[in-house]
Design a protein around this motif. Structure first.
Motif, PDB file in Angstrom:
ATOM      1  N   VAL A   1       0.706  -1.014   0.116  1.00 37.64           N
ATOM      2  CA  VAL A   1      -0.069  -0.126   0.066  1.00 37.64           C
ATOM      3  C   VAL A   1       0.905   1.212   0.049  1.00 37.64           C
ATOM      4  N   ASP A   2       0.632   2.222  -0.949  1.00 37.77           N
ATOM      5  CA  ASP A   2       1.388   3.292  -0.986  1.00 37.77           C
ATOM      6  C   ASP A   2       0.792   4.343  -0.127  1.00 37.77           C
ATOM      7  N   HIS A   3       1.177   4.570   1.290  1.00 35.47           N
ATOM      8  CA  HIS A   3       0.309   5.341   2.266  1.00 35.47           C
ATOM      9  C   HIS A   3       0.545   6.816   1.827  1.00 35.47           C
ATOM     10  N   THR A   4       1.465   7.199   1.322  1.00 34.20           N
ATOM     11  CA  THR A   4       1.786   8.390   0.724  1.00 34.20           C
ATOM     12  C   THR A   4       0.540   9.113  -0.272  1.00 34.20           C
ATOM     13  N   ARG A   5       0.766   8.155  -1.391  1.00 30.50           N
ATOM     14  CA  ARG A   5      -0.412   8.346  -2.183  1.00 30.50           C
ATOM     15  C   ARG A   5      -1.969   8.397  -1.572  1.00 30.50           C
ATOM     16  N   LEU A   6      -2.193   7.308  -0.785  1.00 27.66           N
ATOM     17  CA  LEU A   6      -3.620   7.223  -0.245  1.00 27.66           C
ATOM     18  C   LEU A   6      -3.888   8.413   0.807  1.00 27.66           C
TER      19      LEU A   6
END
Length: 494
Positions: free
Chosen positions: A113-118
């Motif tokens: 999961v790309d938390h920055t983009r999320l």
């Protein structure tokens, strides 16, 4: 020729012992807000669950933009362009706002999961909707009203052409309702179709373009909202006129039953002092976050006070648990029926009788089922609870009928002090009148009643006195003749 955003034609749905929907139809135009009205148990939520893929209709068909569709699950419906804000919150408390909104659709990077983009996607969505939350906040730490805004953001995030809103304002303040209406108008301008379910008449006339009415699982009629009056809509919903919504029964108000002195819980509420008399209805008003529910939870022993004194019939009393409160004659209908009221996997009879289970226990540890069933049947008839049998799992009942079961539970306990926290939240206008009648009847029998409500007409119409709170403090206690909306709101905003 109109191309409808959604058409439901001849929809029927059967459950064991009950026909929840009988050949109902519904047509929704793009770029409109369409209200769905009816009493609890009328079939509104069942139809919506058919539209969103939770249930499969036993008869009939659904078309989106003229094309027939069949959904096997909610993901099918979401992909087809239908999203829904459910009446009961459907969030994961341990997850963040961002994780809840994009659950199952998280952006990934290298398989993770790309938390920055999320978080960035979430912040952009929240800014677009003007919702003052952070992407990284844990949902369980938010108020019910804030969680409701997360649900709204989640539904909008799918960019669906059809958005179903089932009681979306049940936990919102007036300012938050106005904010939601701005979101709805923006969606309408984008050509989205909104199905709006609410028991609040003012909202229906303020925001909707068309109305469809259901009664007892059947379609009754549809028209543009402007062609309805409040009374004609109520009559069509319930099949009769409600000439007096607040049937205040005269009761002789006696001596103090409950006295609260300087009750304090650090950081939550402070220096709370009031009394409730025999046969009196004390309304408790205030905005969300005023501390009303927290005071009631403390009185019932769900939380502990730091200081202060509680007296029942003039005798100082320690209420350190719900069991001790019940033993002293208190009953408490909580604000959130599913979280802290109901046992969802148990039957109607089990939910109703649970506080009196020791009363029904016979010698040898067995339960006197006949006695228990007799008492529960009397309450079902008294409150007009719609259930095929007493053995029905309560989670299968409509929200309004679940609320009635909770009220019946406390009536069986025969309390001397009854605390009602938002007793008509999510309840239709017909059921509201029944509950108001019952509250008045209990007061006339000498029960001391505390009624917490965010609906000012309810507070003004039913209360003998009104206690107003703001910021964890009492800002005023008004006699009935002095309690008008302007005065109450002024005290609630201090």
């Amino acid at each position: 020729m109109v191309t409808y955003a959604l058409e439901a034609e001849g929809i029927s749905k059967f459950f064991p012992g009950v026909k929840a929907l009988s050949h109902v139809s519904l047509c929704i135009k793009p770029g409109t807000v369409h209200a769905l009205m009816g009493e609890n148990g009328a079939g509104k939520s069942t139809l919506m669950k058919c539209l969103i893929g939770i249930y499969r209709p036993d008869e009939g068909q659904i078309r989106i933009k003229g094309q027939r569709v069949q959904f096997t699950d909610t993901l099918d419906a979401l992909r087809a362009g239908i999203s829904m804000i459910h009446q009961e919150l459907n969030l994961v408390p341990q997850m963040t706002v961002a994780e809840n909104i994009w659950l199952g659709r998280e952006p990934t990077k290298f398989g993770f999961v790309d938390h920055t983009r999320l978080n960035r996607l979430t912040e952009e969505l929240l800014v677009k909707l003007n919702i003052a939350l952070r992407a990284d906040q844990t949902v369980g730490s938010l108020s019910i009203a804030a969680q409701q805004m997360v649900e709204i953001a989640k539904a909008v995030s799918w960019n669906a052409d059809i958005v179903i809103m089932d009681e979306p304002t049940s936990a919102l303040t007036e300012a938050e309702v106005a904010h939601l209406f701005t979101i709805i108008r923006n969606l309408r301008e984008q050509g989205k179709a909104i199905i709006y379910i609410s028991h609040k008449m003012d909202e229906v006339f303020a925001i909707t373009d068309e109305v469809s009415v259901f009664r007892d699982g059947r379609w009754v009629g549809s028209d543009v909202t402007a062609n309805y009056t409040r009374q004609s809509l109520i009559t069509q919903m319930v099949g009769r006129e409600l000439t007096q919504l607040f049937p205040k029964v005269h009761s002789t108000i006696g001596e103090d039953v409950l006295t609260v002195r300087n009750l304090t819980r650090g950081g939550v509420f402070e220096d709370i002092s009031f009394s409730v008399r025999r046969g009196e209805i004390l309304g408790v008003a205030g905005l969300v976050g005023a501390g009303r529910s927290e005071v009631m939870e403390c009185l019932f022993g769900l939380t502990q006070r730091d200081s202060g004194q509680v007296l029942i019939d003039g005798v100082p009393t320690t209420l350190d648990s719900p069991a001790s409160a019940i033993d002293k004659g208190l009953a408490f209908l909580t604000e959130d029926r599913k979280k802290s009221g109901l046992f969802l996997v148990l039957s109607v009879m089990e939910n109703m009788s649970i506080v009196k289970m020791t009363h029904y226990s016979a010698k040898g540890g067995f339960v006197n089922q006949r006695h228990m069933a007799k008492d529960c049947l009397e309450q079902i008839q008294r409150l007009n609870i719609k259930t095929p049998t007493m053995d029905q799992i309560i989670n299968n009942l409509s929200g309004g009928n679940q609320q009635k079961v909770l009220i019946a539970r406390w009536l069986l306990a025969q309390p001397k002090i009854l605390i009602l926290d938002e007793p008509t939240r999510g309840i239709d206008v017909g059921a509201k009148a029944e509950i108001y009648r019952l509250i008045g009847e209990l007061a006339s029998r000498g029960v001391a009643i505390i009624m917490v409500s965010s609906e000012l007409p309810e507070i003004i119409g039913m209360s003998d006195r009104v206690m107003v709170m703001h910021g964890g403090r009492i800002t005023g206690i008004l006699n009935k003749e002095d309690a008008d909306q302007e005065t109450i709101l002024s005290l609630a905003s201090e």
